[in-house]
Scaffold this active site. Structure first.
Site, PDB file in Angstrom:
ATOM      1  N   ASP A   7       0.844  -1.307   0.000  1.00 38.43           N
ATOM      2  CA  ASP A   7       0.070  -0.138  -0.143  1.00 38.43           C
ATOM      3  C   ASP A   7       0.830   1.137   0.007  1.00 38.43           C
ATOM      4  O   ASP A   7       1.566   1.312   0.675  1.00 38.43           O
ATOM      5  CB  ASP A   7      -0.734   0.014   1.237  1.00 38.43           C
ATOM      6  CG  ASP A   7      -1.970  -1.154   1.097  1.00 38.43           C
ATOM      7  OD1 ASP A   7      -2.024  -1.715   0.451  1.00 38.43           O
ATOM      8  OD2 ASP A   7      -2.718  -1.293   2.314  1.00 38.43           O
ATOM      9  N   ASP A 130     -15.079  -4.897  -0.715  1.00 35.93           N
ATOM     10  CA  ASP A 130     -14.496  -4.837   0.825  1.00 35.93           C
ATOM     11  C   ASP A 130     -15.767  -4.860   1.687  1.00 35.93           C
ATOM     12  O   ASP A 130     -16.532  -4.005   1.555  1.00 35.93           O
ATOM     13  CB  ASP A 130     -13.625  -3.471   0.877  1.00 35.93           C
ATOM     14  CG  ASP A 130     -12.501  -3.572   0.174  1.00 35.93           C
ATOM     15  OD1 ASP A 130     -11.792  -4.413  -0.348  1.00 35.93           O
ATOM     16  OD2 ASP A 130     -12.504  -2.180  -0.657  1.00 35.93           O
TER      17      ASP A 130
END
Length: 246
Positions: A7, A130
């Protein structure tokens, strides 16, 4: 397969705790060295990159950084974060991305995203869904960097996009993400059994080699691992061997 995850925020490697931008941890690892190390490992078929700046605000995507990474490191990448238009996709594919990861756009503008599936094919797009398990035990999907509830359920979205050739789904249980508390095995076993035509990638909570063995037994296609590797809970070689032997 094992899919290392990185990330990126403000050009740095980071991890969020349960998707919370106020709970961010920066790592000293160099992005290029990390990817070059992965490039030398034959068993790594793809690496997952997330532009957290773009996920939070598409107007602040780290596109120049992503282009630089793609120009310097010859390793297959799937990249997500703030991809909202076909132009965004075209820029990444021209730069050398293997797959783009689409999340919020699939919820906000499903007709447009279905067109992308028809143009680029199911193998070129990963649908990132998600979820948080709500009080009704439903898998509710969150969007915009996990900042907003979509009021849509995971199974309904997968069914809808299966009609246009959906192949790859990256499913994250947000309550597990960045916690090192173990994955949601029940979730992955359930969806893998329900949607046998989908290559599921699990994400969130992996902290031990035992987690990897259990996830493979759930029937998933791959495991996206971020913090567990960054914090040396195990090595990438140990993770790959565990997957192969499970």
């Amino acid at each position: 397969m094992i899919i290392p995850a990185i990330d990126l925020m403000n050009s740095k490697i980071v991890r969020l705790y349960q998707g919370n931008y106020s709970k961010i941890k920066y790592y000293k690892d160099d992005i290029y060295n990390k990817l070059l190390n992965y490039h030398d490992i034959q068993e790594i078929k793809i690496v997952h990159l997330v532009d957290l700046n773009g996920a939070k605000d598409p107007n602040h995507r780290q596109i120049q950084l992503l282009k630089q990474i793609l120009a310097k490191v010859n390793i297959p990448l799937q990249i997500g974060g703030g991809i909202r238009t076909e132009k965004d996709i075209e820029v990444l594919f021209r730069a050398g991305v293997k797959r783009v990861v689409i999340s919020s756009s699939a919820i906000i503008n499903p007709k447009e995203v279905k067109k992308w599936f028809n143009v680029y094919g199911g193998n070129a797009i990963v649908l990132a869904l998600d979820v948080l398990i709500n009080e009704k035990n439903e898998k509710e999907v969150l969007i915009n960097g996990w900042q907003n509830y979509s009021k849509l359920i995971l199974e309904d979205i997968i069914n809808e996009f299966s009609e246009v050739g959906l192949e790859h789904v990256l499913c994250t249980d947000i309550s597990k993400d960045g916690t090192l508390l173990g994955p949601n095995f029940v979730l992955y076993k359930e969806i893998s059994s329900l949607f046998k035509h989908i290559k599921f990638q699990s994400s969130g909570g992996v902290s031990t080699l035992h987690d990897i063995s259990c996830l493979k037994s759930c029937g998933i296609y791959g495991i996206v691992i971020g913090r567990g590797l960054l914090e040396n809970k195990f090595t990438i070689s140990e993770a790959i061997q565990c997957w192969q032997n499970a």
